[in-house]
Write a protein that holds these residues in place. Structure first.
Motif, short mmCIF file in Angstrom:
data_model
loop_
_atom_site.label_atom_id
_atom_site.label_comp_id
_atom_site.label_asym_id
_atom_site.label_seq_id
_atom_site.Cartn_x
_atom_site.Cartn_y
_atom_site.Cartn_z
N TRP A 1 0.76 -1.22 0.12
CA TRP A 1 0.15 -0.12 0.13
C TRP A 1 0.88 1.25 0.04
O TRP A 1 1.85 1.30 0.68
CB TRP A 1 -1.04 0.14 1.15
N THR A 2 0.51 2.19 -0.80
CA THR A 2 0.90 3.57 -0.56
C THR A 2 0.03 4.36 0.13
O THR A 2 -1.20 4.27 0.34
CB THR A 2 1.17 4.43 -1.96
N PRO A 3 0.66 5.62 0.95
CA PRO A 3 -0.41 6.47 1.68
C PRO A 3 -1.49 7.00 1.01
O PRO A 3 -2.55 6.96 1.46
CB PRO A 3 0.64 7.64 2.04
N GLU A 4 -1.13 7.23 -0.43
CA GLU A 4 -2.49 7.49 -1.38
C GLU A 4 -3.47 6.56 -1.60
O GLU A 4 -4.71 6.75 -1.43
CB GLU A 4 -1.72 7.91 -2.62
N GLN A 5 -3.18 5.49 -1.54
CA GLN A 5 -4.07 4.26 -1.49
C GLN A 5 -4.68 4.21 -0.28
O GLN A 5 -5.95 3.91 -0.34
CB GLN A 5 -3.44 3.04 -2.01
N LEU A 6 -4.10 4.38 0.68
CA LEU A 6 -4.96 4.42 1.97
C LEU A 6 -5.95 5.64 2.08
O LEU A 6 -7.00 5.39 2.65
CB LEU A 6 -3.95 4.66 3.19
N ARG A 7 -5.69 6.51 1.55
CA ARG A 7 -6.36 7.70 1.58
C ARG A 7 -7.74 7.81 0.65
O ARG A 7 -8.68 8.01 1.19
CB ARG A 7 -5.68 9.27 1.23
N GLU A 8 -7.50 6.86 -0.43
CA GLU A 8 -8.51 6.74 -1.21
C GLU A 8 -9.50 5.67 -0.58
O GLU A 8 -10.74 5.91 -0.84
CB GLU A 8 -8.05 6.04 -2.68
N HIS B 1 -0.35 2.71 12.21
CA HIS B 1 -0.82 1.56 12.73
C HIS B 1 0.00 0.39 12.01
O HIS B 1 0.75 -0.29 12.66
CB HIS B 1 -2.30 1.25 12.66
N PHE B 2 0.00 0.58 10.63
CA PHE B 2 0.54 -0.43 10.08
C PHE B 2 2.13 0.01 9.43
O PHE B 2 2.61 -0.91 8.45
CB PHE B 2 -0.09 -0.79 8.77
N LEU C 1 -9.92 5.08 2.87
CA LEU C 1 -9.99 5.37 4.24
C LEU C 1 -10.53 6.93 4.62
O LEU C 1 -11.02 7.20 5.60
CB LEU C 1 -9.15 4.95 5.17
N GLY C 2 -10.01 7.67 3.76
CA GLY C 2 -10.12 9.19 3.86
C GLY C 2 -8.97 9.65 4.79
O GLY C 2 -8.07 8.80 5.28
N GLU C 3 -8.70 11.10 4.71
CA GLU C 3 -7.49 11.49 5.36
C GLU C 3 -7.38 11.21 6.79
O GLU C 3 -6.04 10.73 6.99
CB GLU C 3 -7.75 13.17 5.15
N GLN C 4 -8.23 11.09 7.64
CA GLN C 4 -8.02 11.09 9.06
C GLN C 4 -7.68 9.61 9.46
O GLN C 4 -6.90 9.28 9.99
CB GLN C 4 -9.20 11.45 9.77
N ASP C 5 -8.45 8.64 8.92
CA ASP C 5 -8.26 7.31 9.03
C ASP C 5 -7.16 6.79 8.57
O ASP C 5 -6.51 5.82 9.04
CB ASP C 5 -9.47 6.44 8.63
N ALA C 6 -6.62 7.50 7.30
CA ALA C 6 -5.45 7.05 6.49
C ALA C 6 -4.35 7.12 7.22
O ALA C 6 -3.44 6.41 7.45
CB ALA C 6 -5.56 7.57 5.24
N GLU C 7 -4.42 8.65 8.10
CA GLU C 7 -3.30 8.78 8.68
C GLU C 7 -3.23 7.71 10.20
O GLU C 7 -1.68 7.38 10.34
CB GLU C 7 -3.18 10.38 9.37
N LEU C 8 -4.21 7.54 10.50
CA LEU C 8 -4.03 6.28 11.71
C LEU C 8 -3.64 4.96 11.06
O LEU C 8 -2.76 4.44 11.86
CB LEU C 8 -5.57 6.12 12.37
N GLY D 1 -12.05 -1.51 17.99
CA GLY D 1 -13.11 -1.27 17.08
C GLY D 1 -12.50 -0.45 15.85
O GLY D 1 -13.20 -0.78 14.80
N LYS D 2 -11.92 0.55 16.12
CA LYS D 2 -11.44 1.34 15.10
C LYS D 2 -10.54 0.70 14.23
O LYS D 2 -10.53 0.53 12.90
CB LYS D 2 -10.78 2.60 15.56
N ALA D 3 -9.50 -0.33 14.71
CA ALA D 3 -8.66 -1.01 14.20
C ALA D 3 -9.15 -2.09 13.39
O ALA D 3 -8.82 -2.41 12.13
CB ALA D 3 -7.64 -1.76 14.91
N ALA D 4 -10.19 -2.62 13.93
CA ALA D 4 -10.96 -3.59 13.17
C ALA D 4 -11.79 -3.09 11.82
O ALA D 4 -11.79 -3.63 10.72
CB ALA D 4 -12.13 -4.31 13.99
N SER D 5 -12.33 -1.87 12.09
CA SER D 5 -13.18 -1.15 10.95
C SER D 5 -11.96 -0.80 9.88
O SER D 5 -12.42 -1.08 8.49
CB SER D 5 -13.70 -0.04 11.45
N ILE D 6 -10.88 -0.47 10.05
CA ILE D 6 -9.82 0.08 9.05
C ILE D 6 -9.37 -1.17 8.47
O ILE D 6 -9.25 -1.37 7.14
CB ILE D 6 -8.77 0.74 9.74
N SER D 7 -9.20 -2.34 9.16
CA SER D 7 -8.63 -3.42 8.46
C SER D 7 -9.46 -4.05 7.53
O SER D 7 -9.35 -4.68 6.59
CB SER D 7 -8.23 -4.60 9.60
N GLU D 8 -10.96 -4.11 7.95
CA GLU D 8 -11.96 -4.73 7.10
C GLU D 8 -12.30 -3.89 5.78
O GLU D 8 -12.35 -4.78 4.69
CB GLU D 8 -13.42 -4.61 7.98
#
Length: 683
Positions: A341-348, A361-362, A350-357, A389-396
């Protein structure tokens, strides 16, 4: 039909996915067969032997660069008989010629490229050859031309070299020690040697590349259980944690990649093998059993779920591997494309805030930990950055998005040995964590092996695919690992038929694979195809050697049945561990684990109750399975049961379910108390 309109080569009729990948090559491939060597004899040309497997990255590279090249293929077809072998189907052929390659060059690997006389004698070796000269390596065409010239102009020299190589191989006998098993001194020396090679900063042993030391970890856990050595447990626990937090572990989908290319477990070689995941699933389940580690529990279950979800075939068995390479979305096949994953792919996603988390995390960085700015997901921070709960949501969400990517190819070949390892892992993991679905998956795979891989004489076929048995005979690791799986299934399910099937397989080990004088073991049966050398290797590599796996299974079967021939054969086989354990413990871990069981007994546990589903019977049974005593065997049934020899003459105690524990011809008083049983089986 090929792109040029011509018909596929002879590999089109094979069942191996690896061979089928080469069926449309312009190279006129032959499968390994007497007919191929007869053709070379008739044409008076050498044989090019190319050995690999379907999820091998550099095998794909060489195939694309050379075997799909029309000019290279024409040269091969004119001057050679070309033979392609799937090392997973024919481990005996692979072992014989790998030994020759390593003896001649000091190294080996796949793709393996060997030039043979028409009598199958090797005379020139290599692994990957590039299409053009590179970094001191000749091009593949240069090698082909050089070998052809030598064959034509210096035939006597070539045949003399080939004959000498075969004679040298015949003389490369291993020192097998004596017929006695290792004692306290040898096992302590092995532990000390491991301590010297241990990486205390990163876990694991040695430098890069770093492989998961599954069999050594089993030894360390058993040694701690028997002796209380905290250093052994610490090495096992820390190594397991570092692997599980690194990039070698799939943080989204579970399961382990083949190995880490670096010392820090960051970047894996991305292929996922059934044997690695079966062995590691069992290790983490055993680590949880010893320590109660929540991380070990999670990884064991996620790895088991990965195997069932992604490797289980329609027939109920388990596929061999997932490829390292996949389409990166542009049509290019790239290693790791499915997982990074790239940071940009995470943002696409999860959105900006969750992508930063998620990046924190990863361990995803702007510069990347892999290639082209991409990162392999890890869990570098021990303390959670956000709630579960937040970690599980992001992973899912990331897993759902990843599932839309082109998936890596799967080798659907069923290998008997590796399915045996998977059966043992799934049966025990299912029992430990109250997951009957995992036990059912183990039973289904075992049923497939009995139905499709076993004949009327209990002889094993090595592989099957799409419900059709392959043509290759099982080797020692198949008999040993399938017996290991069946023995684990017998202990978990209380169904004695699995003990009976294990006995059939181990009788073949005694009769067809064992040297009657020395007790040493051969990788192939006495009546198997004769190669230039009968392979015989006791050292563990990516999976347990057939030799050490057989020693473990023979010992367990003897504990179940009281069979002295099986016990004696196990002890004789472990003489090699006495020789190698103190010197090269990293490469004989499964044998060291078996030696721990010998020193502990192993313990024989019989659980009797009015019925298997009786609550008190179930509690005692589960307590027995969770005992850490090395190599303990468990039988469960009613007092009238004839399913297991250990149940004979074992009555209820005061009308209540009871546990009987014996070792070394001595038995404790039976107990109805789970706490008492737990103490007795705590190692």
């Amino acid at each position: 039909m090929r792109q040029d309109g011509s018909m596929p080569n002879r590999l089109a009729h094979e069942t191996s996915p690896y061979l089928l990948q080469h069926a449309d090559n312009p190279v006129d491939w032959w499968p390994w067969s007497a007919e191929a060597f007869e053709e070379a004899r008739k044409r008076n040309v050498p044989v090019l032997l190319s050995i690999g497997y379907s999820s091998c990255h550099w095998c794909h590279v060489m195939a694309h660069e050379s075997f799909e090249d029309q000019e290279t293929a024409e040269y091969l077809n004119a001057h050679y008989v070309s033979v392609k072998v799937d090392r997973e189907e024919r481990p005996d052929v692979d072992a014989v010629y790998m030994e020759a390659v390593q003896a001649a060059t000091g190294q080996g690997g796949w793709p393996m490229t060997v030039f043979l006389t028409p009598d199958a004698e090797p005379f020139y070796f290599g692994t990957y050859f590039p299409p053009a000269p590179r970094q001191g390596m000749p091009s593949f065409r240069q090698v082909l031309q050089g070998v052809h010239q030598a064959w034509d102009e210096r035939r006597d020299e070539v045949t003399e070299v080939a004959g000498k190589i075969v004679r040298d191989l015949a003389g490369r006998e291993i020192s097998y020690g004596d017929a006695r098993t290792p004692g306290e001194e040898e096992l302590a020396q092995a532990l000390l040697a491991l301590t010297r090679e241990y990486d205390p900063q990163r876990g694991g042993f040695g430098g890069a590349p770093k492989f998961p030391p599954s069999m050594v970890l089993e030894f360390l856990l058993r040694h701690h259980a028997r002796t209380g050595a905290e250093g052994a447990l610490q090495m096992a626990r820390d190594t397991c944690e570092r692997m599980a937090r690194g990039g070698m572990y799939d943080q989204l989908g579970g399961g382990f990649a083949r190995y880490s290319v670096d010392r820090d477990w960051v970047v894996p070689h991305f292929e996922k093998m059934l044997y690695d995941n079966a062995l590691l699933c069992r290790v983490y389940a055993h680590l949880w059993r010893a320590t109660g580690s929540e991380l070990a529990r999670r990884v064991a279950l996620e790895t088991a779920d990965f195997m069932v979800r992604e490797l289980r075939t329609n027939e109920g068995g388990f596929a061999s591997a997932l490829d390292a390479d996949s389409d990166d979305g542009t049509g290019r096949h790239v290693e790791g494309a499915y997982y990074v994953w790239t940071p940009e792919q995470l943002r696409e996603v999860l959105g900006e805030q969750d992508a930063e988390l998620a990046a924190q995390h990863f361990g995803v960085t702007e510069e990347g930990t892999f290639e082209e700015g991409a990162s392999v997901l890890q869990l570098p921070v021990r303390d959670a950055l956000f709630d579960a709960g937040k970690a599980a949501s992001i992973s899912e969400r990331l897993l759902a998005k990843r599932s839309e990517r082109p998936a890596p190819g799967r080798d659907d070949k069923i290998v008997a040995a590796w399915n045996g390892l998977a059966i043992a892992a799934l049966a025990e993991t299912g029992a430990y964590f109250d997951r009957p679905d995992l036990v059912e998956a183990a039973v289904a795979a075992a049923d497939l092996l009995v139905r499709l891989h076993l004949d009327e004489q209990a002889r094993l076929t090595r592989t099957s695919k799409d419900g059709h048995a392959g043509a290759n005979a099982g080797v020692l690791e198949d008999y040993a690992d399938v017996a290991e799986g069946f023995l684990a299934l017998a202990s978990v399910t209380g169904e004695g038929v699995w003990l009976e099937f294990a006995g059939f397989l181990l009788d073949h080990v005694l009769v067809r694979f064992t040297d009657p004088e020395s007790g040493s073991l051969y990788d192939t049966a006495a009546d198997a195809e004769r190669l230039i050398r009968r392979p015989q290797d006791p050292t563990d590599n990516a999976a347990p050697s057939g030799w050490t796996a057989a020693a473990n299974a023979l010992l367990s079967y003897a504990a179940h049945t009281g069979s002295e021939p099986h016990r004696a054969a196990a002890e004789k086989a472990l003489g090699v561990v006495k020789a190698l354990g103190p010197r090269v413990p990293r490469f004989i871990g499964w044998g060291l684990a078996a030696a721990e069981a010998v020193l502990d007994g192993p313990r024989e546990v019989a659980i009797v109750g009015p019925a298997l589903d009786h609550e008190a019977t179930r509690t005692l049974h589960r307590t027995a399975l969770l005992g850490t005593a090395p190599g303990a065997v468990v039988a469960v049934g009613t007092p009238q049961s004839e399913e297991f020899p250990l149940l004979t003459d074992r009555p209820l105690v005061g009308g209540e379910p009871a546990a009987y524990v014996c070792r070394n011809f001595t038995c404790d008083a039976p107990t109805t108390e789970p706490d008492r049983l737990r103490t007795v089986l705590s190692g």
